[in-house]
Design a protein around this motif. Structure first.
Motif, mmCIF file in Angstrom:
data_model
loop_
_atom_site.group_PDB
_atom_site.id
_atom_site.type_symbol
_atom_site.label_atom_id
_atom_site.label_comp_id
_atom_site.label_asym_id
_atom_site.label_seq_id
_atom_site.Cartn_x
_atom_site.Cartn_y
_atom_site.Cartn_z
ATOM 1 N N PHE A 81 0.804 -1.212 0.000
ATOM 2 C CA PHE A 81 0.000 0.000 0.000
ATOM 3 C C PHE A 81 0.841 1.266 0.000
ATOM 4 N N ILE A 82 2.163 1.139 -0.089
ATOM 5 C CA ILE A 82 3.022 2.311 -0.137
ATOM 6 C C ILE A 82 3.000 2.872 -1.556
ATOM 7 N N PRO A 83 2.628 4.121 -1.753
ATOM 8 C CA PRO A 83 2.563 4.685 -3.105
ATOM 9 C C PRO A 83 3.920 4.661 -3.802
ATOM 10 N N HIS A 84 3.881 4.401 -5.092
ATOM 11 C CA HIS A 84 5.093 4.451 -5.888
ATOM 12 C C HIS A 84 5.517 5.916 -6.013
ATOM 13 N N VAL A 85 6.757 6.196 -5.718
ATOM 14 C CA VAL A 85 7.255 7.565 -5.798
ATOM 15 C C VAL A 85 7.520 7.891 -7.264
ATOM 16 N N CYS A 86 6.720 8.787 -7.812
ATOM 17 C CA CYS A 86 6.813 9.101 -9.234
ATOM 18 C C CYS A 86 6.881 10.607 -9.427
ATOM 19 N N SER A 87 7.649 11.018 -10.406
ATOM 20 C CA SER A 87 7.702 12.425 -10.779
ATOM 21 C C SER A 87 6.630 12.692 -11.830
ATOM 22 N N PRO A 88 6.001 13.861 -11.803
ATOM 23 C CA PRO A 88 4.991 14.178 -12.821
ATOM 24 C C PRO A 88 5.580 14.130 -14.224
ATOM 25 N N ILE A 142 1.917 19.262 -16.431
ATOM 26 C CA ILE A 142 1.892 18.388 -15.252
ATOM 27 C C ILE A 142 0.870 17.277 -15.481
ATOM 28 N N ILE A 143 1.363 16.059 -15.635
ATOM 29 C CA ILE A 143 0.518 14.873 -15.708
ATOM 30 C C ILE A 143 0.857 14.040 -14.486
ATOM 31 N N ASP A 144 -0.004 14.116 -13.481
ATOM 32 C CA ASP A 144 0.292 13.539 -12.173
ATOM 33 C C ASP A 144 -0.850 12.614 -11.771
ATOM 34 N N TYR A 145 -0.687 11.952 -10.624
ATOM 35 C CA TYR A 145 -1.679 11.012 -10.121
ATOM 36 C C TYR A 145 -3.064 11.647 -10.103
ATOM 37 N N GLY A 193 3.343 1.276 -11.995
ATOM 38 C CA GLY A 193 3.109 1.722 -10.628
ATOM 39 C C GLY A 193 2.892 3.207 -10.517
ATOM 40 N N CYS A 194 3.143 3.951 -11.587
ATOM 41 C CA CYS A 194 2.907 5.396 -11.585
ATOM 42 C C CYS A 194 1.520 5.661 -12.172
ATOM 43 N N GLY A 195 0.629 6.225 -11.373
ATOM 44 C CA GLY A 195 -0.710 6.498 -11.834
ATOM 45 C C GLY A 195 -1.568 5.254 -11.912
ATOM 46 N N GLU A 196 -2.823 5.448 -12.283
ATOM 47 C CA GLU A 196 -3.781 4.354 -12.377
ATOM 48 C C GLU A 196 -3.975 3.959 -13.837
ATOM 49 N N PRO A 197 -4.005 2.653 -14.132
ATOM 50 C CA PRO A 197 -4.149 2.201 -15.526
ATOM 51 C C PRO A 197 -5.393 2.745 -16.222
#
Length: 240
Positions: A30-37, A45-48, A58-62
């Motif tokens: 459950f630890i979020p993947h550390v991702c840069s926008p 900016i394309i972010d979570y 692991g970055c964002g939702e499919p």
């Protein structure tokens, strides 16, 4: 020979260590993947919850995956293709415009949109939008107010008309048939001209997104898609 007895302190320490390791392993998922926008063209900016197809797993939702084509951000929505003009993370909204209508040229939408599909969508819903429909007729229509002729698509004994703010087509005349439909930003204008309708379609429409599901029952499809909230907390925790 006297057997050596394990001290209570050692047993307690070992047990605590075991609990810590188990909780760490269980919680790691459950630890979020550390991702840069990410970025693409005008969308800086394309972010979570969004992700580009080229982003690491692991970055964002499919289900919120976007693509970058010719330096343009693209959303595929119910098999349609839309340019993303703006992303507002404060309002959870996207402004998108049909791929074929974005430049304001005379064209049919990239793909016709089903009203039922949009109403039943678990992750997106229309905001302040209506529909524009295209029909073709083998004879001229007498009602030139509601039905606006599309000159560049008409000819060869076939006339193409566009209807704004109306998606019920059961009352079409016998010589007419439905072609296509596209969501369009809503404006309180009665019977706008074709040029005005074209400008409205070119300006796009707003979609509001939900990281969970609009349906309060949380359907199986929502679980299967692996949705979570903005803090990456599993949905089932909200149901406890």
């Amino acid at each position: 020979m006297t057997k050596r007895q394990e001290s209570p302190t050692s047993s307690t320490t070992l047990f605590s260590l075991l609990i810590f390791l188990l909780s760490t392993v269980a919680g790691a998922r459950f630890i979020p993947h550390v991702c840069s926008p990410s970025s693409c063209g005008d969308i800086e900016i394309i972010d979570y919850p969004f992700r580009l197809k080229t982003d690491p797993a692991g970055c964002g939702e499919p289900v919120f995956e976007l693509s970058c084509e010719n330096n343009k951000t693209i959303l595929e929505f119910h098999s349609g293709k839309y340019y993303v003009k703006q992303i507002s993370y404060d309002d959870n909204r996207l402004r998108v415009v049909d791929f074929n209508l974005a430049n304001g040229s005379c064209s049919l939408p990239y793909k016709s949109v089903s009203v039922a599909e949009i109403i039943g969508d678990n992750h997106y819903r229309l905001v302040s939008a209506t529909y524009t429909s295209f029909i073709k007729c083998s004879s001229n229509l007498s009602d030139q107010a509601a039905y606006r002729l599309v000159p560049c698509l008409s000819g060869n004994k076939t006339s193409v008309y566009v209807i704004y703010d109306n998606y019920i087509i059961s009352d079409l005349q016998g010589s007419c048939s439905f072609i296509s439909r596209v969501p369009t930003v809503y404006q309180a204008v009665l019977f706008p001209s074709y040029d005005s309708i074209l400008q409205l379609m070119q300006s796009g429409f707003d979609l509001e997104w939900s990281i969970g599901c609009w349906d309060s029952s949380f359907s199986y499809d929502c679980y299967r898609s692996g949705q979570s909230n903005a803090n990456n907390i599993p949905l089932f925790l909200y149901m406890l």
